[in-house]
Design a protein around this motif. Sequence first.
Motif, mmCIF file in Angstrom:
data_model
loop_
_atom_site.group_PDB
_atom_site.id
_atom_site.type_symbol
_atom_site.label_atom_id
_atom_site.label_comp_id
_atom_site.label_asym_id
_atom_site.label_seq_id
_atom_site.Cartn_x
_atom_site.Cartn_y
_atom_site.Cartn_z
ATOM 1 N N ALA A 11 -20.201 -22.924 -18.632
ATOM 2 C CA ALA A 11 -19.854 -21.991 -17.556
ATOM 3 C C ALA A 11 -20.743 -20.751 -17.612
ATOM 4 O O ALA A 11 -21.168 -20.225 -16.581
ATOM 5 C CB ALA A 11 -18.385 -21.594 -17.655
ATOM 6 N N ILE A 68 -27.364 -18.862 -11.811
ATOM 7 C CA ILE A 68 -27.137 -18.274 -10.494
ATOM 8 C C ILE A 68 -27.653 -16.840 -10.454
ATOM 9 O O ILE A 68 -28.263 -16.419 -9.461
ATOM 10 C CB ILE A 68 -25.641 -18.353 -10.124
ATOM 11 C CG1 ILE A 68 -25.235 -19.818 -9.935
ATOM 12 C CG2 ILE A 68 -25.349 -17.551 -8.872
ATOM 13 C CD1 ILE A 68 -23.757 -20.033 -9.758
ATOM 14 N N LEU A 106 -21.676 -20.541 -2.806
ATOM 15 C CA LEU A 106 -22.640 -19.472 -2.531
ATOM 16 C C LEU A 106 -23.798 -20.001 -1.693
ATOM 17 O O LEU A 106 -24.130 -21.178 -1.749
ATOM 18 C CB LEU A 106 -23.181 -18.906 -3.848
ATOM 19 C CG LEU A 106 -22.154 -18.252 -4.755
ATOM 20 C CD1 LEU A 106 -22.797 -17.863 -6.067
ATOM 21 C CD2 LEU A 106 -21.548 -17.050 -4.090
ATOM 22 N N ASP A 114 -24.651 -25.928 -8.748
ATOM 23 C CA ASP A 114 -23.949 -24.697 -9.122
ATOM 24 C C ASP A 114 -23.578 -23.879 -7.894
ATOM 25 O O ASP A 114 -22.460 -23.360 -7.794
ATOM 26 C CB ASP A 114 -24.816 -23.843 -10.052
ATOM 27 C CG ASP A 114 -25.015 -24.474 -11.413
ATOM 28 O OD1 ASP A 114 -24.227 -25.373 -11.773
ATOM 29 O OD2 ASP A 114 -25.959 -24.070 -12.113
ATOM 30 N N GLN A 166 -24.138 -21.670 -16.250
ATOM 31 C CA GLN A 166 -24.095 -21.693 -14.792
ATOM 32 C C GLN A 166 -24.222 -20.280 -14.233
ATOM 33 O O GLN A 166 -24.992 -20.036 -13.305
ATOM 34 C CB GLN A 166 -22.786 -22.317 -14.317
ATOM 35 C CG GLN A 166 -22.642 -22.329 -12.813
ATOM 36 C CD GLN A 166 -21.252 -22.720 -12.372
ATOM 37 O OE1 GLN A 166 -20.267 -22.257 -12.936
ATOM 38 N NE2 GLN A 166 -21.177 -23.570 -11.368
ATOM 39 N N GLU A 167 -23.503 -19.356 -14.821
ATOM 40 C CA GLU A 167 -23.554 -17.962 -14.387
ATOM 41 C C GLU A 167 -24.966 -17.390 -14.511
ATOM 42 O O GLU A 167 -25.467 -16.735 -13.597
ATOM 43 C CB GLU A 167 -22.583 -17.143 -15.237
ATOM 44 C CG GLU A 167 -22.501 -15.693 -14.888
ATOM 45 C CD GLU A 167 -21.520 -14.954 -15.785
ATOM 46 O OE1 GLU A 167 -21.752 -13.760 -16.011
ATOM 47 O OE2 GLU A 167 -20.561 -15.562 -16.260
ATOM 48 N N ASP A 192 -20.786 -25.538 -6.072
ATOM 49 C CA ASP A 192 -19.560 -25.389 -6.845
ATOM 50 C C ASP A 192 -18.918 -24.015 -6.615
ATOM 51 O O ASP A 192 -17.698 -23.895 -6.497
ATOM 52 C CB ASP A 192 -19.864 -25.588 -8.339
ATOM 53 C CG ASP A 192 -18.628 -25.515 -9.201
ATOM 54 O OD1 ASP A 192 -17.595 -26.076 -8.796
ATOM 55 O OD2 ASP A 192 -18.715 -24.909 -10.292
ATOM 56 N N LYS A 193 -19.742 -22.992 -6.543
ATOM 57 C CA LYS A 193 -19.265 -21.625 -6.344
ATOM 58 C C LYS A 193 -19.115 -21.254 -4.870
ATOM 59 O O LYS A 193 -18.558 -20.216 -4.553
ATOM 60 C CB LYS A 193 -20.240 -20.628 -6.990
ATOM 61 C CG LYS A 193 -20.228 -20.657 -8.472
ATOM 62 C CD LYS A 193 -18.970 -19.997 -8.934
ATOM 63 C CE LYS A 193 -19.157 -19.463 -10.317
ATOM 64 N NZ LYS A 193 -18.013 -18.702 -10.722
ATOM 65 N N LEU A 232 -19.630 -12.646 -7.561
ATOM 66 C CA LEU A 232 -19.264 -14.010 -7.142
ATOM 67 C C LEU A 232 -19.754 -15.068 -8.115
ATOM 68 O O LEU A 232 -19.131 -16.117 -8.259
ATOM 69 C CB LEU A 232 -19.823 -14.280 -5.740
ATOM 70 C CG LEU A 232 -19.211 -13.470 -4.604
ATOM 71 C CD1 LEU A 232 -19.965 -13.746 -3.311
ATOM 72 C CD2 LEU A 232 -17.739 -13.792 -4.449
ATOM 73 N N ALA A 233 -20.866 -14.812 -8.770
ATOM 74 C CA ALA A 233 -21.436 -15.775 -9.706
ATOM 75 C C ALA A 233 -20.727 -15.770 -11.046
ATOM 76 O O ALA A 233 -20.849 -16.722 -11.822
ATOM 77 C CB ALA A 233 -22.918 -15.485 -9.922
ATOM 78 N N ARG A 234 -19.957 -14.752 -11.304
ATOM 79 C CA ARG A 234 -19.368 -14.574 -12.633
ATOM 80 C C ARG A 234 -18.315 -15.618 -12.968
ATOM 81 O O ARG A 234 -17.444 -15.933 -12.176
ATOM 82 C CB ARG A 234 -18.747 -13.186 -12.731
ATOM 83 C CG ARG A 234 -18.205 -12.922 -14.092
ATOM 84 C CD ARG A 234 -17.920 -11.500 -14.331
ATOM 85 N NE ARG A 234 -17.327 -11.424 -15.647
ATOM 86 C CZ ARG A 234 -17.744 -10.641 -16.584
ATOM 87 N NH1 ARG A 234 -18.734 -9.837 -16.350
ATOM 88 N NH2 ARG A 234 -17.172 -10.648 -17.760
ATOM 89 N N ASN A 235 -18.430 -16.173 -14.150
ATOM 90 C CA ASN A 235 -17.408 -17.033 -14.758
ATOM 91 C C ASN A 235 -16.776 -16.189 -15.857
ATOM 92 O O ASN A 235 -17.195 -16.224 -17.002
ATOM 93 C CB ASN A 235 -18.022 -18.297 -15.355
ATOM 94 C CG ASN A 235 -18.486 -19.242 -14.295
ATOM 95 O OD1 ASN A 235 -17.820 -19.397 -13.281
ATOM 96 N ND2 ASN A 235 -19.613 -19.874 -14.503
#
Length: 102
Positions: A26, A33, A81, A75, A29-30, A78-79, A95-98
């Motif tokens: 995760a 992005i 974006l 990614d 992924q952050e 999934d988000k 918004l990208a933050r996990n």
Amino acid sequence: MCGVTRKDKIRKNYVRGTVKATEVSAKMQERRINWYGHVIRSEEDYIGNRVMEMHVDGRRRGRPKLRWRDRLKEDLEDKGLRREGAMDRTRWKRLARNSDLI
């Protein structure tokens, strides 16, 4: 890290919950992005932009490799974006933050 060794045979999910940390995938992924947003916001002649648009001719034998761009596309889907949202840096990062478990 928190006084736990492998000999204790404690599951990683329990330790992660105790330490209040998210999974490594995760966080990766952050970071992907966030880097994409950085590249999109940069100037057109920036090397990162030129590489993102570059196409290499030729074929490989065997199964196609998973490219960074392909993973990034997953990614972003999934988000939820889109490329246009990257221009607002603070909103994009939020918004990208996990976030870590709280």
